[in-house]
Design an enzyme around this catalytic site. Structure first.
Site, mmCIF file in Angstrom:
data_model
loop_
_atom_site.group_PDB
_atom_site.id
_atom_site.type_symbol
_atom_site.label_atom_id
_atom_site.label_comp_id
_atom_site.label_asym_id
_atom_site.label_seq_id
_atom_site.Cartn_x
_atom_site.Cartn_y
_atom_site.Cartn_z
ATOM 1 N N HIS A 172 6.908 5.990 1.461
ATOM 2 C CA HIS A 172 7.756 4.860 1.053
ATOM 3 C C HIS A 172 8.665 5.286 -0.098
ATOM 4 O O HIS A 172 9.841 4.941 -0.136
ATOM 5 C CB HIS A 172 6.899 3.680 0.558
ATOM 6 C CG HIS A 172 6.013 3.075 1.599
ATOM 7 N ND1 HIS A 172 4.650 3.207 1.589
ATOM 8 C CD2 HIS A 172 6.302 2.306 2.680
ATOM 9 C CE1 HIS A 172 4.128 2.568 2.606
ATOM 10 N NE2 HIS A 172 5.089 2.016 3.298
ATOM 11 N N SER A 224 -0.169 4.220 5.072
ATOM 12 C CA SER A 224 -1.020 3.333 4.262
ATOM 13 C C SER A 224 -2.443 3.342 4.811
ATOM 14 O O SER A 224 -3.406 3.132 4.079
ATOM 15 C CB SER A 224 -0.471 1.912 4.294
ATOM 16 O OG SER A 224 0.868 1.934 3.863
ATOM 17 N N ALA A 237 0.865 -1.192 0.000
ATOM 18 C CA ALA A 237 0.000 0.000 0.000
ATOM 19 C C ALA A 237 0.900 1.239 0.000
ATOM 20 O O ALA A 237 0.796 2.125 0.843
ATOM 21 C CB ALA A 237 -0.957 -0.001 1.192
#
Ligand code: PAF
Length: 284
Positions: A37, A194, A32
């Site tokens: 990230h 996420s 996700a």
């Protein structure tokens, strides 16, 4: 980019990189993927010759079955982003590939030196046992030169540093360096997560009050005690309809124990927004 689903294939690819003397950057994730990230992955790609990312929703770190079930999963979409970022290898195993039946069922034993007794560790018993279990296994498999983690999960990062220090003393993980990366925020200030995918647009607006309050508290800290600021943060967030603080702790950034001094202090908060549990933190 190659997507790998077995430990054997991963080990083969890592061995080839090690033989060629390549530096390995590694970003463990639960998928996700978002811009938070991406910022870790860009750094891992730019600071190392080869970049590995794992995408694995680790069941042993969930102490709530519903949370595990509802955790967003979309490997296809994640793989598109990872390829565009220049990642070389993605490791996306099944739980059965990662763990034996016993490992899935028995809590992983680890001496946290008290780091797991506060905040997330206190609220989510066993959570960090699962995190250490999966991250240590991934480190053994990937043999990274550098591993990248976000500061949003402040306690997790402190625990990973502790784990690596202890393991390095025992000659494990070689020269592995854990790299701390700053929180990435939406333009609104909301910390990227996420879990934000599970918020409605209206809830996203509401949740902005969390980071706004934390930022304001840096000003309050200039002329108030730790205790007073702690209370004011809790009261301010709880005053917003739709938000409920689970805990707000101002702790020493190394020991994670509650502190009464501003030096070395970090404030860590967990807030429920609707049914979604959000975390954030701020340095003082
Ligand atoms: O921060 C996370 O996403 C997870 O806790 C991690 C480090 C990937 C371990 O499953």
């Amino acid at each position: 980019m190659q997507i790998i689903s077995t430990k054997i294939e991963l080990t083969r690819q890592v061995a080839a990189c090690v033989r060629q003397g390549k530096t390995i950057g590694f970003v463990p994730t639960m998928g996700a993927l978002h811009e938070g990230h991406a910022s870790l992955i860009r750094r891992a790609c730019s600071e190392n010759e080869v970049c590995f990312v794992s995408v694995f929703v680790n069941p042993t770190q969930f102490n709530n079955a519903e949370d595990l079930l509802k955790y967003p999963r979309d490997l296809e979409k994640d793989a598109e982003l990872l390829a565009s970022l220049g990642v070389h290898f993605v490791f996306a195993p099944t739980p059965e590939e990662m763990y034996s039946k016993e490992e899935m069922e028995q809590p992983f034993a680890f001496d946290f030196n008290g780091l797991d007794e506060v905040m997330e560790g206190k609220m989510r018993p066993g959570h960090f046992n699962g995190v250490v279990q999966v991250v240590s296994r991934l480190f053994d498999l990937v043999q990274p030169t550098r591993a990248y983690f976000g500061e949003k999960d402040f306690q997790q990062l402190a625990i990973i540093h502790h784990m690596v220090e202890r393991s390095s003393m025992a000659g494990r993980f070689g020269e592995l360096q854990v790299v701390d990366c700053p929180i990435v925020r939406e333009a609104s200030g909301l910390a990227m997560s996420s879990r934000n995918e599970r918020l409605t647009e209206e809830e996203k607006q509401t949740a902005v009050a969390i980071s706004q309050t934390l930022m304001a508290s840096q000003e309050w800290a200039k002329s108030a005690t730790v205790q007073a600021v702690q209370q004011r943060v809790v009261d301010s967030i709880n005053a917003v309809e739709g938000l409920e603080v689970e805990y707000y702790e101002i702790v020493d950034k190394d020991t994670l124990q509650p502190t009464e001094k501003w030096a070395n202090a970090v404030g860590c908060v967990t807030v429920y927004c609707g049914g979604v549990r959000l975390i954030d933190n701020i340095r003082y």
